[in-house]
Write an enzyme that holds these catalytic residues in place. Structure first.
Site, PDB file in Angstrom:
ATOM      1  N   THR A  72       0.529  -5.939   2.077  1.00 27.52           N
ATOM      2  CA  THR A  72       1.678  -6.172   2.953  1.00 27.52           C
ATOM      3  C   THR A  72       1.664  -5.143   4.085  1.00 27.52           C
ATOM      4  OG1 THR A  72       3.096  -4.780   1.598  1.00 27.52           O
ATOM      5  CG2 THR A  72       3.099  -7.120   1.107  1.00 27.52           C
ATOM      6  N   PRO A  77       0.814  -1.226   0.000  1.00 28.19           N
ATOM      7  CA  PRO A  77       0.000   0.000   0.000  1.00 28.19           C
ATOM      8  C   PRO A  77       0.842   1.267   0.000  1.00 28.19           C
ATOM      9  CG  PRO A  77      -0.111  -1.103   2.145  1.00 28.19           C
ATOM     10  CD  PRO A  77       0.682  -1.996   1.249  1.00 28.19           C
ATOM     11  N   ASP A 103       9.016  -2.524  -8.501  1.00 26.47           N
ATOM     12  CA  ASP A 103       9.852  -3.709  -8.686  1.00 26.47           C
ATOM     13  C   ASP A 103      10.282  -4.338  -7.349  1.00 26.47           C
ATOM     14  OD1 ASP A 103      10.009  -3.580 -11.601  1.00 26.47           O
ATOM     15  OD2 ASP A 103      11.064  -1.699 -11.262  1.00 26.47           O
TER      16      ASP A 103
END
Ligand code: ADP
Ligand code: MG
Length: 602
Positions: free
Chosen positions: A191, A160, A218
């Site tokens: 998460t 988030p 990434d």
């Protein structure tokens, strides 16, 4: 959708042809023809026009659902095609193309009874879904749902705090509606901290999932890959198809996937829509990973690149501008250019080809010029799922599905058809009943609950690095070594370094190559600015700068001789000191959405 004159494109064999009504029913009738790549829609009533037809490109389609009317007496069946075509947008003097959702619903009413109409609607839906998923069919194929694979189940992991922190909102407004239209089941977990995703994937039951998708930049995928490689069953685990939906500030892999599909280079939500569309198509490509060892002996697996000097300085120093999203890199570049550093170091590498061998031709650059369901806007909780754990209590159907882009039926219209798909979910039900909030009772699904693992307890597995010698020993004799002053050293294995940085245009997901790119000291500031400005289109190679070098290698070692500096692996900062890596060809799988044309594999 494009309005074109009659002629069909490639894959022009007609697989299905039929005449259908429309929804809402306004007396309109269409002739539909389906080829491998296109759906042709031609008006029959009220305005027959044989010269013009709407052509839907199947690459723009995510799925197709069958439906029936609420009115029991109505014997019609319906099928609805979900399309995300590129449409022209004009603001002031500029115009550009962006994807906009369109849902086209067709009424199957040729038979007298509902069952027969439903069989035909299902046949069309099955054919369209097969073509979207790349399942080969021909005009001779007996088309039915049995050709389709089981529903894909994806584990979606969302950071988030990635990018500007709007991943959750984008997930709710863009990703979940599209993947639901594509009949994908999911379990979405936000998460809670760094390395949470890494720990989660160490304990999942692989058999329960068809893919793991990182919704972030990434960095979250880097966690997922390394979590999988820490499992004792790493060899099987790393074969799990991995996807990425760009909601971070560094979205290099997503940009590479977008590029490999031939889509125009785009940013932000447009990149997200393209990548979600490709995820729905689902094709998987082997992905090279690079095993990296740092001076403390820590080993990790990288899918993007190792950077030292200018690029890693910008990446890490621009963290403080995170709230700006990807613009942070542009600002960081300006700041760094103003106080340009050079770094002395030893760079060693194993060339991919010895100088006497025939050198394969790398893929040439092709810059292609092409470029809701009525979801309630409810807050998403930390975990949301439409999978088994909510089966009994939460299986919900959309009632009265109506394509959002079609006009609201008048009171005299028959009630809209409702979806048959038990998969469809209702955010309100799920978010209210399913989910424990982060302080409440624990994860509802035991397969994704993971105990916290301390970093020291981690054990990395993976293939043997047969090309490398230990960092405290000299590199093998077949390697090339140089000592110099560098502005930047980058070992990259994807086309993109950022969403708008086409660093290695000829790289492929599984070419077995590390593209070693470095800029030596001596380059003027003006030349460096010109260099970075041209990376956006991959044109920096055309500058033929004497300070810039690109060498395809299989392994490399960087030994910094300047005391202070920043090293990153896939954009994540790691300890500063000697670092080395070697390619492991195609050991992972990446959801790229389209079958890759392998031009350079070694
Ligand atoms: P961005 O491209 O915006 O940097 P990333 O996906 O690369 O986004 O994530 C940035 C960092 O945040 C990574 O190091 C990742 O491991 C970490 N991270 C993941 N989830 C969380 C979380 N819930 N809270 C804080 N950091 C997280
Ligand atoms: Mg590669």
């Amino acid at each position: 959708m494009n309005m074109v004159l009659g002629a069909c494109g490639e894959g022009s064999e007609t697989l299905l042809h039929g005449e259908f009504g429309a929804y809402p029913p306004k007396g309109t009738r269409y002739a539909l023809s389906l080829t491998r790549t296109e759906l042709h829609i031609q008006h029959l009533v009220p305005k027959p026009d044989t010269d013009h037809r709407t052509v839907v490109q199947l690459i723009d389609v995510v799925g197709c659902h069958t439906m029936r009317s609420h009115t029991i007496a109505d014997q019609s069946a319906f099928f609805c095609v979900y399309i995300y075509p590129l449409k022209k947008k004009k603001v002031a003097v500029s115009s550009w193309r962006m994807r906009q959702r369109t849902a086209r619903t067709f009424q199957v009413d040729s038979a007298e009874c509902y069952e027969d109409n439903q069989i035909l609607a299902e046949k069309w839906a099955a054919a369209i879904k097969c073509l979207v998923l790349g399942i080969p069919i021909s005009s001779k194929t007996e088309i039915s749902c049995s050709l389709l694979p089981h529903r894909r189940r994806l584990l979606l992991l969302l950071n988030p705090f990635g990018g500007k922190g709007n991943g959750l909102q984008w997930c709710q407004n863009h990703i979940l509606p599209m993947i639901t239209e594509a009949d994908i089941s999911f379990n979405l977990i936000q998460t809670e901290r760094q390395n949470h995703a890494r720990e989660l994937v160490q304990n999942i039951n692989l058999a329960e999932w068809d893919g793991i998708v990182a919704i972030s930049g990434d960095g979250l995928l880097y966690e997922v890959i390394n979590g999988l490689m820490e499992r004792p069953d790493w060899e099987e685990a790393i074969k799990m198809p991995l996807g990425i939906l760009p909601c971070g500030s560094g979205n290099a892999l997503a940009a590479a996937i977008n590029f490999s599909a031939g889509f125009e280079q785009v940013l932000g939500q447009e990149l997200l829509t393209n990548c979600t569309l490709l995820l729905c198509h689902g094709a998987v490509s082997p992905l090279d990973l690079v095993s990296i060892t740092t001076s403390s002996g820590t080993r990790s697996f990288s899918f993007l690149g190792v950077a030292w000097g200018f690029i890693s300085d910008v990446d890490i120093e621009s963290e403080k501008y995170r709230h700006m999203g990807p613009v942070r890199f542009t600002l960081g570049t300006m700041v760094r250019l103003a106080s340009l550093n050079t770094y002395r170091g030893r760079l060693s590498y194993l060339p991919a080809w010895d100088s006497t061998a025939h050198r394969p031709i790398l893929r040439s650059i092709t810059m292609a010029a092409n470029g809701s369901l009525p979801f309630q806007r409810m807050p998403l909780h930390r975990t949301v799922s439409d999978l088994g754990l909510c089966e009994e209590r939460h299986t919900t159907c959309f009632q009265g599905v109506q394509p959002a882009d079609e006009p609201t039926p008048s009171p005299s219209s028959p009630p809209p058809p409702s979806s048959f798909h038990s998969s469809s979910f209702n955010f309100e039900t799920l978010s209210e009943e399913l989910v424990a909030d982060s302080k409440g009772p624990q994860e509802p699904n035991p397969s994704v609950a993971a105990p916290a693992i301390s970093p020291s307890a981690r054990q990395m597995h993976g293939p043997v690095d047969e090309l490398l010698t230990p960092l405290d020993q000299p590199v093998p004799k077949s390697w090339v070594t140089m000592e110099d002053d560098f502005v930047s050293v980058l070992a990259i294995y994807q086309t993109h370094l950022g969403a708008d940085l086409l660093m290695a245009p000829f790289a492929c997901f599984n070419d077995g190559l590390i593209h070693l790119c470095f800029i030596k000291a001596g380059i003027s500031r003006a030349a460096l600015i010109r260099f970075f400005l041209t990376i956006e289109k991959g044109a920096h190679f055309e500058l033929e700068s004497p300070h810039f070098t690109h060498i395809p290698v299989r392994a490399f070692r960087i030994e910094p001789l300047t005391r202070k500096g920043i090293l990153t692996i896939d954009g994540e900062r790691v300890e500063y000191g000697p670092i080395q890596g070697q390619i492991h060809h195609g050991i992972a799988n990446l959801i790229t959405g389209m079958n890759q044309v392998k031009i350079a594999t070694f």
